[in-house]
Scaffold this motif. Structure first.
Motif, PDB file in Angstrom:
ATOM      1  N   ASP A  91      -8.437  14.523  -0.998  1.00 15.02           N
ATOM      2  CA  ASP A  91      -7.079  15.040  -0.801  1.00 15.02           C
ATOM      3  C   ASP A  91      -5.967  14.022  -0.988  1.00 15.02           C
ATOM      4  O   ASP A  91      -4.851  14.390  -1.299  1.00 15.02           O
ATOM      5  CB  ASP A  91      -6.907  15.578   0.625  1.00 15.02           C
ATOM      6  CG  ASP A  91      -7.929  16.632   0.935  1.00 15.02           C
ATOM      7  OD1 ASP A  91      -8.354  17.308  -0.006  1.00 15.02           O
ATOM      8  OD2 ASP A  91      -8.291  16.758   2.105  1.00 15.02           O
ATOM      9  N   PHE A  92      -6.262  12.796  -0.726  1.00 17.52           N
ATOM     10  CA  PHE A  92      -5.175  11.811  -0.797  1.00 17.52           C
ATOM     11  C   PHE A  92      -5.761  10.452  -1.134  1.00 17.52           C
ATOM     12  O   PHE A  92      -6.974  10.257  -1.084  1.00 17.52           O
ATOM     13  CB  PHE A  92      -4.414  11.745   0.531  1.00 17.52           C
ATOM     14  CG  PHE A  92      -5.276  11.405   1.711  1.00 17.52           C
ATOM     15  CD1 PHE A  92      -5.790  12.416   2.503  1.00 17.52           C
ATOM     16  CD2 PHE A  92      -5.565  10.085   2.026  1.00 17.52           C
ATOM     17  CE1 PHE A  92      -6.600  12.112   3.590  1.00 17.52           C
ATOM     18  CE2 PHE A  92      -6.362   9.773   3.114  1.00 17.52           C
ATOM     19  CZ  PHE A  92      -6.890  10.798   3.895  1.00 17.52           C
TER      20      PHE A  92
ATOM     21  N   GLU B 256      -0.124  11.388  -2.027  1.00 17.80           N
ATOM     22  CA  GLU B 256      -0.554  12.740  -1.761  1.00 17.80           C
ATOM     23  C   GLU B 256      -1.229  13.253  -3.016  1.00 17.80           C
ATOM     24  O   GLU B 256      -0.907  12.840  -4.119  1.00 17.80           O
ATOM     25  CB  GLU B 256       0.668  13.601  -1.422  1.00 17.80           C
ATOM     26  CG  GLU B 256       0.507  14.373  -0.155  1.00 17.80           C
ATOM     27  CD  GLU B 256       1.778  15.113   0.182  1.00 17.80           C
ATOM     28  OE1 GLU B 256       2.814  14.437   0.341  1.00 17.80           O
ATOM     29  OE2 GLU B 256       1.716  16.338   0.286  1.00 17.80           O
TER      30      GLU B 256
ATOM     31  N   ASN C 225      11.158   7.799  -1.855  1.00 15.37           N
ATOM     32  CA  ASN C 225      10.475   8.642  -0.868  1.00 15.37           C
ATOM     33  C   ASN C 225       8.970   8.470  -0.792  1.00 15.37           C
ATOM     34  O   ASN C 225       8.250   9.409  -0.473  1.00 15.37           O
ATOM     35  CB  ASN C 225      10.799  10.125  -1.093  1.00 15.37           C
ATOM     36  CG  ASN C 225      12.257  10.410  -0.809  1.00 15.37           C
ATOM     37  OD1 ASN C 225      12.815   9.858   0.145  1.00 15.37           O
ATOM     38  ND2 ASN C 225      12.866  11.233  -1.635  1.00 15.37           N
TER      39      ASN C 225
ATOM     40  N   THR D 269       5.713   6.698   1.121  1.00 16.99           N
ATOM     41  CA  THR D 269       5.347   6.066   2.385  1.00 16.99           C
ATOM     42  C   THR D 269       4.633   4.765   2.043  1.00 16.99           C
ATOM     43  O   THR D 269       3.582   4.777   1.411  1.00 16.99           O
ATOM     44  CB  THR D 269       4.425   6.980   3.198  1.00 16.99           C
ATOM     45  OG1 THR D 269       5.105   8.208   3.418  1.00 16.99           O
ATOM     46  CG2 THR D 269       4.060   6.353   4.527  1.00 16.99           C
TER      47      THR D 269
ATOM     48  N   ILE E 272      -4.811   5.917  -1.555  1.00 16.61           N
ATOM     49  CA  ILE E 272      -3.905   4.806  -1.285  1.00 16.61           C
ATOM     50  C   ILE E 272      -3.888   3.915  -2.524  1.00 16.61           C
ATOM     51  O   ILE E 272      -4.935   3.520  -3.030  1.00 16.61           O
ATOM     52  CB  ILE E 272      -4.361   4.000  -0.054  1.00 16.61           C
ATOM     53  CG1 ILE E 272      -4.271   4.891   1.189  1.00 16.61           C
ATOM     54  CG2 ILE E 272      -3.504   2.751   0.107  1.00 16.61           C
ATOM     55  CD1 ILE E 272      -4.759   4.217   2.441  1.00 16.61           C
TER      56      ILE E 272
ATOM     57  N   ALA F 162      -7.705   3.619  -3.813  1.00 18.13           N
ATOM     58  CA  ALA F 162      -8.785   4.125  -2.974  1.00 18.13           C
ATOM     59  C   ALA F 162      -8.453   5.574  -2.721  1.00 18.13           C
ATOM     60  O   ALA F 162      -7.333   5.893  -2.357  1.00 18.13           O
ATOM     61  CB  ALA F 162      -8.816   3.354  -1.658  1.00 18.13           C
ATOM     62  N   ASP F 163      -9.411   6.467  -2.954  1.00 15.44           N
ATOM     63  CA  ASP F 163      -9.024   7.853  -2.709  1.00 15.44           C
ATOM     64  C   ASP F 163     -10.140   8.700  -2.132  1.00 15.44           C
ATOM     65  O   ASP F 163     -11.310   8.356  -2.145  1.00 15.44           O
ATOM     66  CB  ASP F 163      -8.431   8.509  -3.964  1.00 15.44           C
ATOM     67  CG  ASP F 163      -9.441   8.644  -5.078  1.00 15.44           C
ATOM     68  OD1 ASP F 163     -10.540   8.086  -4.955  1.00 15.44           O
ATOM     69  OD2 ASP F 163      -9.113   9.309  -6.074  1.00 15.44           O
ATOM     70  N   THR F 164      -9.728   9.801  -1.541  1.00 15.36           N
ATOM     71  CA  THR F 164     -10.627  10.824  -1.044  1.00 15.36           C
ATOM     72  C   THR F 164     -10.291  12.068  -1.851  1.00 15.36           C
ATOM     73  O   THR F 164      -9.524  12.003  -2.803  1.00 15.36           O
ATOM     74  CB  THR F 164     -10.356  11.095   0.441  1.00 15.36           C
ATOM     75  OG1 THR F 164      -9.065  11.673   0.545  1.00 15.36           O
ATOM     76  CG2 THR F 164     -10.405   9.816   1.249  1.00 15.36           C
TER      77      THR F 164
ATOM     78  N   ARG G  62       2.052  11.784  -8.858  1.00 10.82           N
ATOM     79  CA  ARG G  62       2.595  10.885  -7.829  1.00 10.82           C
ATOM     80  C   ARG G  62       2.364   9.421  -8.212  1.00 10.82           C
ATOM     81  O   ARG G  62       3.228   8.568  -7.993  1.00 10.82           O
ATOM     82  CB  ARG G  62       1.946  11.143  -6.470  1.00 10.82           C
ATOM     83  CG  ARG G  62       2.631  12.153  -5.561  1.00 10.82           C
ATOM     84  CD  ARG G  62       4.094  11.954  -5.397  1.00 10.82           C
ATOM     85  NE  ARG G  62       4.471  11.520  -4.051  1.00 10.82           N
ATOM     86  CZ  ARG G  62       5.719  11.251  -3.698  1.00 10.82           C
ATOM     87  NH1 ARG G  62       6.695  11.365  -4.587  1.00 10.82           N
ATOM     88  NH2 ARG G  62       6.019  10.854  -2.482  1.00 10.82           N
TER      89      ARG G  62
ATOM     90  N   SER H 205       0.859  -1.196   0.000  1.00 10.30           N
ATOM     91  CA  SER H 205       0.000   0.000   0.000  1.00 10.30           C
ATOM     92  C   SER H 205       0.886   1.234   0.000  1.00 10.30           C
ATOM     93  O   SER H 205       1.851   1.313   0.749  1.00 10.30           O
ATOM     94  CB  SER H 205      -0.889   0.028   1.240  1.00 10.30           C
ATOM     95  OG  SER H 205      -1.743  -1.089   1.242  1.00 10.30           O
ATOM     96  N   ILE H 206       0.543   2.187  -0.846  1.00 14.39           N
ATOM     97  CA  ILE H 206       1.358   3.397  -0.978  1.00 14.39           C
ATOM     98  C   ILE H 206       0.483   4.623  -0.750  1.00 14.39           C
ATOM     99  O   ILE H 206      -0.587   4.752  -1.362  1.00 14.39           O
ATOM    100  CB  ILE H 206       1.987   3.474  -2.388  1.00 14.39           C
ATOM    101  CG1 ILE H 206       2.836   2.232  -2.638  1.00 14.39           C
ATOM    102  CG2 ILE H 206       2.830   4.736  -2.558  1.00 14.39           C
ATOM    103  CD1 ILE H 206       2.546   1.570  -3.929  1.00 14.39           C
ATOM    104  N   PHE H 207       0.943   5.494   0.129  1.00 11.37           N
ATOM    105  CA  PHE H 207       0.216   6.742   0.358  1.00 11.37           C
ATOM    106  C   PHE H 207       0.446   7.665  -0.831  1.00 11.37           C
ATOM    107  O   PHE H 207       1.589   7.883  -1.242  1.00 11.37           O
ATOM    108  CB  PHE H 207       0.720   7.404   1.647  1.00 11.37           C
ATOM    109  CG  PHE H 207       0.013   8.697   1.973  1.00 11.37           C
ATOM    110  CD1 PHE H 207      -1.178   8.681   2.682  1.00 11.37           C
ATOM    111  CD2 PHE H 207       0.543   9.915   1.572  1.00 11.37           C
ATOM    112  CE1 PHE H 207      -1.840   9.865   3.000  1.00 11.37           C
ATOM    113  CE2 PHE H 207      -0.112  11.106   1.881  1.00 11.37           C
ATOM    114  CZ  PHE H 207      -1.305  11.080   2.589  1.00 11.37           C
TER     115      PHE H 207
END
Ligand SMILES: [Zn+2]
Lengths: 143, 431
Positions: free
Chosen positions: A41-42, A11, A63, A65, A44, A37-39, A16, A7-9
């Protein structure tokens, strides 16, 4: 029966997602399945890849997360109601499904469904009892 | 342990008698030598002899930062220029700087006050102080330096910046004590993490003095656990010597102010009326043991309260609470006064929040708070991130009465400025 997922955050910055995929591409890491999966602002990005440990390393070096965790992969017959049966089995056993996504198995014409239950061991136990065809890590990575 | 036991533990009656004597001397000194004060006293129809008790100080006029700026460079000197041996300045964001002058006796005295503070936190001559404050016109470097020297500590005058060298110095010389700003401490903590250094194991650090910027109890606890040290709050301002005006003792429950050197008042910032002990208001300080440039009833703009309860450490001097806010940091969103500290307090109290944040003021109506989630918090679950953001939104709304936007950022992606923190970005258009 556990399968590793990355899983990758992400932004909410344009590019990205592309950066993450490029980083994996450079290292020739094949992506078997992908879901976002997203909202507002960010988001995954979730990946099933052939070499999850290497993928995690590569992404962290770029770099990102990253979190590696376990999911369950099952083969669902390409026929009506196949997935619904599996889900009601889990639901009847009181097992919460956090998320779910699917991809097609090119060789078998089956759908491969990736799901994450709150308690993975319990989920595997219940599915085993119900004779659901679960795929091993090896099965998945070699698809 | 005490540095000047007799003065630090003086019985209240004796301490108050000493205050009255010194206050009378100070009022006379400025009335006789400083035209600014002579005029100000006359305007308020008071003379030094009008003061019968310390409480009577209320009849005397305030000194503001604008007064100091207007009298720049040396309008408030109470002695000849030849008796001055040092000056420090403090730059404001607007207007002229404020200059403060010290005679030999003033410097010696301020060094003793610092030594009192250091001993109160457990420092001895065996300790090694790394003074990570800017040396120069700013008091944080030099004034602390001479106080620590008075106590006999080994001082590493490392000043600010160059974090890798700072760490090397700690390793090579066995630094036990740090003097630094909270924003630099936060930066240092994340630098340790990035370099894989565990300060609790790999270094000899015991304590840090943190001041010059406001920070919250949560930040203190976070730094104490991540670095394995004790953090002592310190409060100072250039106009009153610099660091060491108020300092925590090992009880870590409020900062002692040396009342044999300062008269402490808390006033309502709007009316200027004195407030009873325990109530929050603006701190007002009068120097009563200074030759070069005594200052009467200085409006510090800092919000705090007096805790009159005797401290378990044995020092009889009052304590003030942590600085609650600084009038100048305040900004207004949707008509509500907001201090950045209120926001920091909320952020640091929520589990999963990382070390850095930024407050971006977008307009008179909107602000965005960008906040890093903690390293290791990300578990691949979208709900957890949404919950974290929801919790932040709710708690912020409760604390500041305005609903900001909250953006989550990855650990290490928000800028951290070394030295004075720049956490508030003001993008509001000024008409
Ligand atoms: Zn104390």
């Amino acid at each position: 029966m556990r399968v590793k997922q990355i899983s990758i955050f992400l932004e909410n910055k344009k590019g990205r997602l592309l950066e993450a995929l490029k980083a994996l591409g450079r290292e020739k890491i094949n992506i078997r399945a992908l879901s976002i999966a997203d909202t507002l602002d960010f988001g995954i990005l979730r990946l099933i890849v052939a070499d999850p440990d290497k993928a995690k390393l590569v992404l962290e070096q770029s770099n990102f997360t990253v979190k590696e965790n376990d999911v369950i992969a099952i083969a669902v017959k390409d026929q009506p109601g196949g997935l619904a049966d599996v889900l009601s089995t889990l639901s009847n056993a009181g097992i919460n499904v956090e998320y779910i996504y699917a991809f097609a198995d090119k060789q078998e014409n089956d759908a491969v469904v990736v799901l994450r239950t709150e308690d993975i061991d319990e989920g595997i136990k219940v599915l085993k009892k119900a004779n659901v065809h679960m795929l091993s890590a090896k099965d998945i990575y070699s698809l | 342990m005490f540095w000047q036991m007799e003065q630090e533990t003086l019985k209240r009656a004796k301490l108050e008698a000493l205050q009255l004597k010194r206050l009378k001397q100070t009022l006379k000194r400025v009335y006789d030598n400083v035209p600014f004060y002579q005029k100000a006293f006359t305007r308020c129809k008071v003379k030094p002899v009008s003061l019968k008790s310390v409480k009577d100080i209320e009849k005397f006029p305030f000194t503001t930062r604008e007064d100091l700026q207007a009298n720049y460079p040396d309008g408030l000197l109470a002695c000849g220029r030849e008796d001055i041996v040092r000056l420090h300045t403090s730059s404001g964001t607007t207007g002229k700087p404020k200059a403060v002058f010290f005679t030999k006796a003033d410097l010696d005295n301020s060094a003793n006050l610092i030594a009192r503070c250091l001993v109160a936190t457990g420092c001895t001559k065996h300790d090694v102080l790394q003074n990570m404050m800017s040396y120069g016109l700013f008091t944080g470097g030099l004034v602390m330096h001479y106080g620590a020297e008075k106590l006999g500590m080994l001082i590493i005058p490392s000043a600010v910046g160059n974090t890798d060298r700072q760490i090397m110095l700690m390793q090579d010389f066995g630094t036990t004590t740090l003097h630094l700003t909270p924003s630099y401490a936060l930066y240092l903590a994340s630098h340790f993490e990035a370099k894989g250094i565990n300060p609790a194991k790999d270094l000899k650090l015991k304590r840090a003095f943190m001041g010059a910027e406001p920070y919250t109890e949560e930040t203190r606890l976070k730094l104490e656990s991540s670095m394995g040290i004790e953090v002592f709050n310190s409060y100072g301002l250039t106009e009153m010597n610099g660091p060491g005006v108020a300092f925590e003792c090992t009880e870590k429950n409020g900062m002692h102010i040396w009342e044999d050197n300062f008269i402490v008042e808390i006033v309502d910032p709007a009316t200027g009326k004195q407030l009873p002990d325990g109530e929050y208001g603006e701190l007002v300080l009068t120097t009563i043991n200074r030759e070069g440039m005594p200052i009467i009833r200085y409006r510090t703009r800092d919000i705090t309260a007096i805790d009159p309860v005797r401290c378990a450490c044995g020092r009889t001097h009052v304590r003030i609470k942590r600085i609650h806010g600084r009038a100048d940091d305040m900004f207004i969103i949707r008509g509500v006064n907001i201090y950045p500290q209120q926001i920091e307090q909320v952020l640091m109290s929520v589990n999963g929040v990382g070390k850095n944040y930024q407050i971006v003021l977008e307009s008179s109506e909107d602000m965005t708070i960008k906040v890093e989630f903690a390293k290791g918090y990300f578990d691949g679950n979208l709900d957890n991130l949404n919950t974290l953001r929801g919790t932040l939104l709710d708690r912020l709304k409760a604390a500041i009465l305005v609903r900001p936007k909250v953006e989550l950022a990855e650990p290490g992606t928000l800028p951290v400025s070394e030295g004075k923190s720049k956490r508030v970005i003001d993008n509001r258009k000024v008409y």
